[in-house]
Design a protein around this motif. Structure first.
Motif, short mmCIF file in Angstrom:
data_model
loop_
_atom_site.label_atom_id
_atom_site.label_comp_id
_atom_site.label_asym_id
_atom_site.label_seq_id
_atom_site.Cartn_x
_atom_site.Cartn_y
_atom_site.Cartn_z
N ARG A 37 0.82 -1.21 0.00
CA ARG A 37 0.00 0.00 0.00
C ARG A 37 0.86 1.26 0.00
O ARG A 37 0.37 2.34 -0.32
N LEU A 38 2.12 1.12 0.38
CA LEU A 38 3.07 2.23 0.42
C LEU A 38 4.40 1.74 -0.11
O LEU A 38 4.86 0.66 0.28
N VAL A 39 5.03 2.52 -1.00
CA VAL A 39 6.38 2.20 -1.46
C VAL A 39 7.25 3.43 -1.24
O VAL A 39 6.89 4.54 -1.62
N VAL A 40 8.38 3.23 -0.58
CA VAL A 40 9.32 4.30 -0.28
C VAL A 40 10.53 4.15 -1.19
O VAL A 40 11.17 3.09 -1.21
N LEU A 41 10.83 5.21 -1.94
CA LEU A 41 11.98 5.24 -2.83
C LEU A 41 13.03 6.19 -2.24
O LEU A 41 12.72 7.01 -1.38
N PRO A 42 14.28 6.13 -2.69
CA PRO A 42 15.36 6.84 -1.98
C PRO A 42 15.32 8.36 -2.12
O PRO A 42 14.65 8.93 -2.99
N GLU A 43 16.08 8.99 -1.25
CA GLU A 43 16.49 10.38 -1.45
C GLU A 43 17.16 10.47 -2.82
O GLU A 43 17.82 9.53 -3.27
N ALA A 44 16.99 11.61 -3.49
CA ALA A 44 17.64 11.85 -4.79
C ALA A 44 17.21 10.84 -5.85
O ALA A 44 17.97 10.55 -6.77
N THR A 45 16.00 10.31 -5.72
CA THR A 45 15.48 9.47 -6.79
C THR A 45 15.52 10.22 -8.12
O THR A 45 15.83 9.64 -9.18
N MET A 46 15.25 11.51 -8.08
CA MET A 46 15.20 12.31 -9.31
C MET A 46 16.53 12.34 -10.04
O MET A 46 16.59 12.12 -11.26
N VAL A 47 17.64 12.58 -9.30
CA VAL A 47 18.95 12.71 -9.94
C VAL A 47 20.02 12.48 -8.88
O VAL A 47 19.87 12.85 -7.72
N THR A 48 21.11 11.87 -9.27
CA THR A 48 22.19 11.53 -8.36
C THR A 48 22.93 12.76 -7.84
O THR A 48 23.05 13.78 -8.52
N PHE A 49 23.46 12.62 -6.62
CA PHE A 49 24.32 13.66 -6.06
C PHE A 49 25.70 13.70 -6.72
O PHE A 49 26.53 14.54 -6.37
N ALA A 50 25.96 12.80 -7.65
CA ALA A 50 27.24 12.80 -8.36
C ALA A 50 27.38 14.01 -9.28
O ALA A 50 28.49 14.32 -9.73
N VAL A 51 26.27 14.68 -9.58
CA VAL A 51 26.28 15.87 -10.44
C VAL A 51 25.58 17.00 -9.69
O VAL A 51 24.83 16.76 -8.73
N PRO A 52 25.80 18.26 -10.09
CA PRO A 52 25.04 19.36 -9.48
C PRO A 52 23.55 19.14 -9.69
O PRO A 52 23.10 18.92 -10.82
N VAL A 53 22.79 19.22 -8.61
CA VAL A 53 21.36 18.91 -8.71
C VAL A 53 20.53 20.12 -9.12
O VAL A 53 19.41 19.98 -9.62
N GLY A 54 21.06 21.32 -8.92
CA GLY A 54 20.31 22.54 -9.20
C GLY A 54 19.71 22.61 -10.59
O GLY A 54 18.53 22.93 -10.76
N PRO A 55 20.49 22.30 -11.65
CA PRO A 55 19.94 22.40 -13.00
C PRO A 55 18.79 21.43 -13.28
O PRO A 55 18.06 21.60 -14.25
N HIS A 56 18.65 20.40 -12.43
CA HIS A 56 17.60 19.40 -12.66
C HIS A 56 16.35 19.66 -11.81
O HIS A 56 15.36 18.94 -11.95
N ALA A 57 16.40 20.65 -10.92
CA ALA A 57 15.28 20.89 -10.01
C ALA A 57 14.02 21.27 -10.78
O ALA A 57 14.07 21.97 -11.79
N GLU A 58 12.89 20.80 -10.27
CA GLU A 58 11.60 21.09 -10.88
C GLU A 58 10.60 21.46 -9.79
O GLU A 58 10.71 21.00 -8.65
N PRO A 59 9.59 22.26 -10.11
CA PRO A 59 8.53 22.53 -9.14
C PRO A 59 7.69 21.29 -8.88
O PRO A 59 7.78 20.29 -9.60
N LEU A 60 6.85 21.38 -7.87
CA LEU A 60 6.03 20.24 -7.48
C LEU A 60 4.95 19.89 -8.49
O LEU A 60 4.32 18.84 -8.39
N ASP A 61 4.72 20.76 -9.46
CA ASP A 61 3.80 20.44 -10.55
C ASP A 61 4.56 20.20 -11.86
O ASP A 61 3.98 20.25 -12.93
N GLY A 62 5.87 19.92 -11.75
CA GLY A 62 6.69 19.66 -12.92
C GLY A 62 6.54 18.23 -13.42
O GLY A 62 5.83 17.41 -12.83
N PRO A 63 7.23 17.90 -14.52
CA PRO A 63 7.07 16.58 -15.15
C PRO A 63 7.42 15.40 -14.24
O PRO A 63 6.74 14.36 -14.29
N PHE A 64 8.48 15.53 -13.43
CA PHE A 64 8.88 14.41 -12.58
C PHE A 64 7.80 14.09 -11.56
O PHE A 64 7.37 12.93 -11.43
#
Length: 256
Positions: A37-64
């Motif tokens: 009923r609940l699935v928990v996925l990791p921190e930084a699921t959107m993009v790895t901390f191996a790269v700068p995350v700022g350019p990948h940030a999206e608002p809460l109504d964004g595509p991701f």
């Protein structure tokens, strides 16, 4: 007995947001198929901390976020996943999105990882509030990675009536780090006297230099006993929680 099936999805995020989203949606589908009923996925699921995350940030109504909402609706499951959203000061927020057919909440990481050789606060703006929300009649609290070193957050979640804490992480490797993760996840479940579902990024060799993942996703019961744990590879952990154990534990040892 009140039983609730949950899952922790362990993946290895890359610098490709679309690829990461596909990984996430696959785990959501697998968790739903397994009856969670609940699935928990990791921190930084959107993009790895191996790269700068700022350019990948999206608002809460964004595509991701919208794609995760659609996956949650389609599979009739509540999803927790780590993403990054723009902050007002030019930094980003390290955000957890909880979304599902009957619940929606966001948590912005309060305790930033200014430790070892990393200064998260240079690029990430902190949140200010601890967050919990009701999912299927179960109160769920949210926490992210470095939060696990701060007992007060988990005690406050327990006092707020939380029965399950969803903890996401992108933990670094190195001397003592696996032992610290195991110790802290057990201790924080004990502090909240709640079930803790900890989902981490999968281990990778570069984790020794950056907080990119150590694996070891786990389900810990309200007494601090580890009920299930993954290794380092991408995987899905499914577990049934006895929610009545929360009330029994709090009655027997009334630390809250």
């Amino acid at each position: 007995m009140r039983r609730w099936r949950v899952a922790a999805g362990q993946l290895a995020s890359t610098d490709d947001v679309q690829h990461n989203l596909e990984q996430a949606c696959r785990l959501v589908a697998e968790a739903a198929e397994a009856g969670a009923r609940l699935v928990v996925l990791p921190e930084a699921t959107m993009v790895t901390f191996a790269v700068p995350v700022g350019p990948h940030a999206e608002p809460l109504d964004g595509p991701f976020a919208e794609a995760l909402r659609e996956a949650a609706r389609r599979h009739e499951i509540t999803v927790v996943a780590g993403m990054f959203e723009p902050a007002d000061d030019g930094r980003v927020h390290n955000t957890l999105l909880l979304t599902g057919p009957h619940a929606e909440a966001t948590y912005r990481k309060v305790h930033l990882f200014d430790a070892y050789t990393t200064t998260e606060s240079e690029t990430v703006a902190p949140g200010s509030d601890y967050v919990s929300v009701e999912v299927d009649g179960v109160r769920v609290g949210l926490a992210t990675c470095f939060d696990v070193r701060f007992p007060d957050q988990f005690t406050e979640l327990g006092r707020a009536g939380v029965e399950v804490v969803a903890l996401t992480a992108s933990w670094g490797d190195g001397p003592g780090k696996a032992q610290q993760w195991d110790l802290l996840t057990a201790a924080r479940a004990h502090d909240s006297q709640a079930w803790l579902v900890a989902a981490g990024q999968a281990w990778r060799p570069d984790s020794i230099r950056k907080p990119l993942g150590i694996g070891r996703s786990a389900v810990v019961d309200p007494t601090g006993a580890v009920r299930a744990r993954l290794g380092g590879a991408p995987d899905l952990l499914v577990a049934d929680l006895d929610l009545d154990l929360v009330e029994r534990t709090r009655a027997q040892v009334p630390i809250l």
